[in-house]
Write a protein that holds these residues in place. Sequence first.
Motif, PDB file in Angstrom:
ATOM      1  N   THR A   1      -2.232   0.927  -4.748  1.00  0.00           N
ATOM      2  CA  THR A   1      -2.037  -0.422  -4.214  1.00  0.00           C
ATOM      3  C   THR A   1      -1.400  -1.293  -5.281  1.00  0.00           C
ATOM      4  N   LEU A   2      -0.259  -1.873  -4.941  1.00  0.00           N
ATOM      5  CA  LEU A   2       0.430  -2.789  -5.840  1.00  0.00           C
ATOM      6  C   LEU A   2       0.173  -4.217  -5.387  1.00  0.00           C
TER       7      LEU A   2
ATOM      8  N   ASN B   1       0.846  -1.186   0.000  1.00  0.00           N
ATOM      9  CA  ASN B   1       0.000   0.000   0.000  1.00  0.00           C
ATOM     10  C   ASN B   1       0.886   1.243   0.000  1.00  0.00           C
ATOM     11  N   VAL B   2       0.768   2.044  -1.048  1.00  0.00           N
ATOM     12  CA  VAL B   2       1.679   3.164  -1.257  1.00  0.00           C
ATOM     13  C   VAL B   2       0.959   4.483  -1.016  1.00  0.00           C
TER      14      VAL B   2
ATOM     15  N   ASN C   1       1.495  -6.630   2.742  1.00  0.00           N
ATOM     16  CA  ASN C   1       0.439  -5.696   3.130  1.00  0.00           C
ATOM     17  C   ASN C   1       0.997  -4.508   3.920  1.00  0.00           C
ATOM     18  N   ALA C   2       2.244  -4.171   3.689  1.00  0.00           N
ATOM     19  CA  ALA C   2       2.874  -3.060   4.400  1.00  0.00           C
ATOM     20  C   ALA C   2       2.467  -1.738   3.784  1.00  0.00           C
TER      21      ALA C   2
ATOM     22  N   LEU D   1      11.176   7.478   9.405  1.00  0.00           N
ATOM     23  CA  LEU D   1      11.447   8.110   8.125  1.00  0.00           C
ATOM     24  C   LEU D   1      10.798   7.377   6.961  1.00  0.00           C
ATOM     25  N   LEU D   2      10.737   6.040   7.043  1.00  0.00           N
ATOM     26  CA  LEU D   2      10.198   5.246   5.940  1.00  0.00           C
ATOM     27  C   LEU D   2       8.695   5.009   6.026  1.00  0.00           C
ATOM     28  N   THR D   3       8.111   5.288   7.176  1.00  0.00           N
ATOM     29  CA  THR D   3       6.696   4.938   7.371  1.00  0.00           C
ATOM     30  C   THR D   3       5.780   6.140   7.542  1.00  0.00           C
TER      31      THR D   3
END
Length: 481
Positions: free
Chosen positions: A75-76, A40-41, A107-108, A153-155
């Motif tokens: 969503t990929l 999920n982007v 599912n991240a 930072l990444l989330t």
Amino acid sequence: MKSKLTPLMLALSVAGLTACGGSGSGSGSSAPEIITYTVNVSLGSNDGLVCADSNQNLMCDTGETQATSTAGNATLTSQNIALLNTNYILTQSDKFSLAAPSAIADNAAVVLSPATTAVVGQLMRGVARDEAVTKTNNALKTGLKLELNASELLTQAPQSLNDFSQSYLALWEQALTKSDNTVALLTGFTEQLQAIATASLENTHLDNVDEYVSNALYWDRGFPMTDTGVVTFAENDATGLTATVAAFPGQDADFGLDVTQSESSDGHAGFKYVKLDVQGNELAADASEWSCVKDQQTGLIWEKKLADDSVRSGTYLFINKPELEREYFYDEEEYVDELEYASCDNTEGKSDGICSAQQYVSHVNSLNDGAGLCGSTQWQLPSVNQLESLIHFGQAYSDDETVVGIDTAFFPNTFTEVYNYYQTDTNSLLNAAYDESKYNWTIGFAGSEVGTSDSMSYCTTGQDCYGGAEPVRLVVIGEKE
């Protein structure tokens, strides 16, 4: 002719019977479960084509998992688990815009932002994931003068980075009009992230776009390196020979910048330096006073160490981390306060509390009423590759008969004690299994240790921390000559 049933034929026969229900009991086996993996982007206020950049070319190619975002989300999905182990990118009008590193977990939630884009740039430069996050976080903290949490930072997309994100995207859009080498631009902008962040605060980042692009494309030629400084030859037991030895061809002194650029007024052998004053202006090679040195081969700018007892002295030693983050380390039979090895304990009243490399970086960047040193406030610890570019393997003995592996005409007052190596900011795994402390690579410049790399630990938690103090030479990422 008799037919012989080989083991392979037997295996195939059994497989065939099994596939056909050959045992006569029960029905055929059920179809395997199909697993779909999801990422999920989140893109903030940006929209476009999002894809899993499996070949890392910063383009959404045919065959790569992709989706068009709506209201800043995409969503990929894929039945290939590789979806979870690749970088994700956003393209707009077929041009690269943002990136984020792999999700790893199914599912991240993944955030694409200028910060995560810089992390991907570090990864593409060969930096490990954790170190890439730390480097990016530190560059943004220092450049923007913000408190940021590397673990988020990444989330997350902190609101405190909103203005910078808009400035970065505007800068990136202009950069793409000057070059379509997006890989070079990304890795180059990542290397200049702190400077870009600082310029964005002053709203001068767009004024500097040509410099940022020029640097990025110049570095893309490969990290510009100096030569070794070796200009003599060897034959059997004889060394220091000045002529090519036919019996032993292909020696170092036969090749490279030491041969093609051997004019020595701007540096011994193939080294090519220029002295700078405290404002960063170029000086004549024979100037008796200077503050910094620019390497015209690499574009890097280095501080000159001083021959006094100040914090900029060539003999001043620093622990790696600030005092609040260290405790003690074990030395022979007792626990010792790590600061006992730092020069700030031995120069009472002169150190201004500058005991760690990080404190020294802040100090140099704040010199001259905030103007920094040599016109820059972007001083930092060098990487191991950057520091190695200064090593002069052919250096002769200095006046005190100590070998110093650097061009002392431009870099006087280099620390000469053999086992005190200069610090870098490049992490090392050497010895890391022995305790919980962190390690950075260091480089030797004196005696038999010239060019030797070692691993320096720095104390963070716990008493089983083998820290210490080492000299420092700071660097600024300059631009091509």
